[in-house]
Design a protein around this motif. Structure first.
Motif, short mmCIF file in Angstrom:
data_model
loop_
_atom_site.label_atom_id
_atom_site.label_comp_id
_atom_site.label_asym_id
_atom_site.label_seq_id
_atom_site.Cartn_x
_atom_site.Cartn_y
_atom_site.Cartn_z
N SER A 165 0.84 -1.21 0.00
CA SER A 165 0.00 0.00 0.00
C SER A 165 0.87 1.25 0.00
O SER A 165 0.53 2.25 -0.65
N LEU A 166 2.01 1.21 0.71
CA LEU A 166 2.91 2.36 0.71
C LEU A 166 3.60 2.54 -0.64
O LEU A 166 3.93 3.67 -1.02
N VAL A 167 3.82 1.45 -1.35
CA VAL A 167 4.38 1.55 -2.71
C VAL A 167 3.39 2.31 -3.60
O VAL A 167 3.78 3.19 -4.38
N VAL B 145 -4.12 17.59 3.39
CA VAL B 145 -5.29 17.10 4.13
C VAL B 145 -5.05 15.68 4.64
O VAL B 145 -5.30 15.36 5.81
N VAL B 146 -4.56 14.81 3.75
CA VAL B 146 -4.31 13.41 4.11
C VAL B 146 -3.25 13.31 5.20
O VAL B 146 -3.41 12.57 6.18
N LYS B 147 -2.17 14.07 5.05
CA LYS B 147 -1.09 14.03 6.05
C LYS B 147 -1.58 14.60 7.39
O LYS B 147 -1.14 14.16 8.45
N GLU C 67 -0.31 -1.69 12.48
CA GLU C 67 0.21 -2.04 11.16
C GLU C 67 -0.77 -1.72 10.05
O GLU C 67 -0.43 -1.83 8.87
N SER C 68 -1.99 -1.33 10.40
CA SER C 68 -2.98 -0.92 9.40
C SER C 68 -2.83 0.54 9.01
O SER C 68 -3.49 1.00 8.07
N ILE C 69 -1.99 1.29 9.71
CA ILE C 69 -1.82 2.72 9.43
C ILE C 69 -1.38 2.98 7.98
O ILE C 69 -1.92 3.87 7.32
N PRO C 70 -0.41 2.22 7.43
CA PRO C 70 -0.07 2.43 6.01
C PRO C 70 -1.25 2.17 5.09
O PRO C 70 -1.44 2.90 4.10
N LEU C 71 -2.05 1.15 5.40
CA LEU C 71 -3.25 0.87 4.59
C LEU C 71 -4.24 2.02 4.69
O LEU C 71 -4.87 2.38 3.69
N LEU C 72 -4.36 2.59 5.88
CA LEU C 72 -5.26 3.72 6.08
C LEU C 72 -4.78 4.93 5.28
O LEU C 72 -5.58 5.67 4.69
N TRP C 73 -3.47 5.15 5.27
CA TRP C 73 -2.89 6.24 4.48
C TRP C 73 -3.28 6.06 3.01
O TRP C 73 -3.70 7.02 2.34
#
Length: 274
Positions: A21-23, A224-226, A254-260
């Motif tokens: 997801s971060l990629v 806004v997202v950040k 560990e779901s924080i990157p997915l949430l981003w």
């Protein structure tokens, strides 16, 4: 369902989804088209590498595991590594060179290459720095050089910000593992205590958010997202404690990157209309 969910977490599928997801966050943020083969490689390679680091250090000669459950994870990991190895044939040479360095760092983290059969993980303070470095390299540098081949100022800012994000996300894990980690590791909570570690995590969160404004092509969606992500990180650090609920770190943190990624996808779809 509980056993399936535990296997999903224990076999590092969840963390691999977070990495992928971060990629895609990198692709959306820097407006690049990352090859599908690289997504597949990173997803399955992350599962294999993460499980090797997680369980290999406990296994005899890094191969032989005792329990049936861990053997299932091991077989699953080998299958994932085969899939990722096949994808190597479709990646560019410069990506493969960068991968060599990332794999080398991962190997130094887990394998006993130092005197007295120690690895880099056992060195004081290096644990979270190495993990953050590998995550930043995998989720920013690899997709960038697969398309651009040039590390611009914005790419450097994004890489540093990704590095900081991983440091922040690791804080709840460091505090959770305080009861189990060897004193020789000298982790951050062991050195300064839980309260000071949380304060450091809050400081890192402020740096993470502030770096956003160093970019040369700042847009309202990313701000806004950040901002939302910044509030979430502060909340997570604030709620982190030594005795955590079972899935607090392993699933929710560990779901924080997915949430981003979800927030960015929503922003790209709806905020662009404003």
């Amino acid at each position: 369902m509980s056993r399936i969910f535990d296997f999903y977490l224990d076999a590092s599928i969840h963390v691999a989804l977070a990495i992928v997801s971060l990629v895609h966050v990198t692709a959306l943020t820097l407006n690049i088209n990352v090859p599908q083969e690289l997504y597949i490689f990173i997803f399955f390679g992350s599962i294999g590498c993460y499980n090797f680091v997680k369980y290999g250090v406990e296994a005899k000669k890094y191969i032989l595991v005792a329990s049936r459950y861990h053997k299932n994870i091991q077989l699953f990991s080998f299958g994932c590594l085969l899939i990722s190895f096949y994808q190597l044939f479709f990646l560019s040479e410069r990506v493969i060179v960068a991968l060599f360095f990332l794999v080398a760092i991962t190997g130094l983290y887990a394998l006993p290459v130092l005197p007295r059969h120690k690895n880099f993980r056992s060195l004081s303070g290096l644990k979270i720095l190495i993990v953050a470095m590998v995550w930043a390299g995998t989720t920013v540098i690899l997709p960038v050089i697969s398309q651009l081949g040039v590390i611009s100022w914005n790419v450097k800012v994004e890489t540093f910000q990704r590095f900081m994000l991983v440091l922040i996300v690791l804080v709840p894990f460091e505090i959770r593992d305080l009861k189990y980690d060897s004193v020789a590791l000298k982790t951050l909570p062991q050195r300064v205590g839980v309260k000071a570690t949380k304060l450091i995590g809050l400081g890192w969160s402020i740096i993470f958010f502030a770096v956003t404004f160093l970019k040369t092509d700042l847009d309202v969606i990313n701000v806004v997202v950040k901002s939302i992500l910044f509030v979430i990180l502060l909340t997570v650090i604030f709620k982190t404690k030594l005795n955590q609920k079972k899935y607090f770190s392993s699933f929710w943190v560990e779901s924080i990157p997915l949430l981003w990624w979800v927030l960015l996808m929503i922003g790209k779809k709806y905020l662009i209309l404003l």
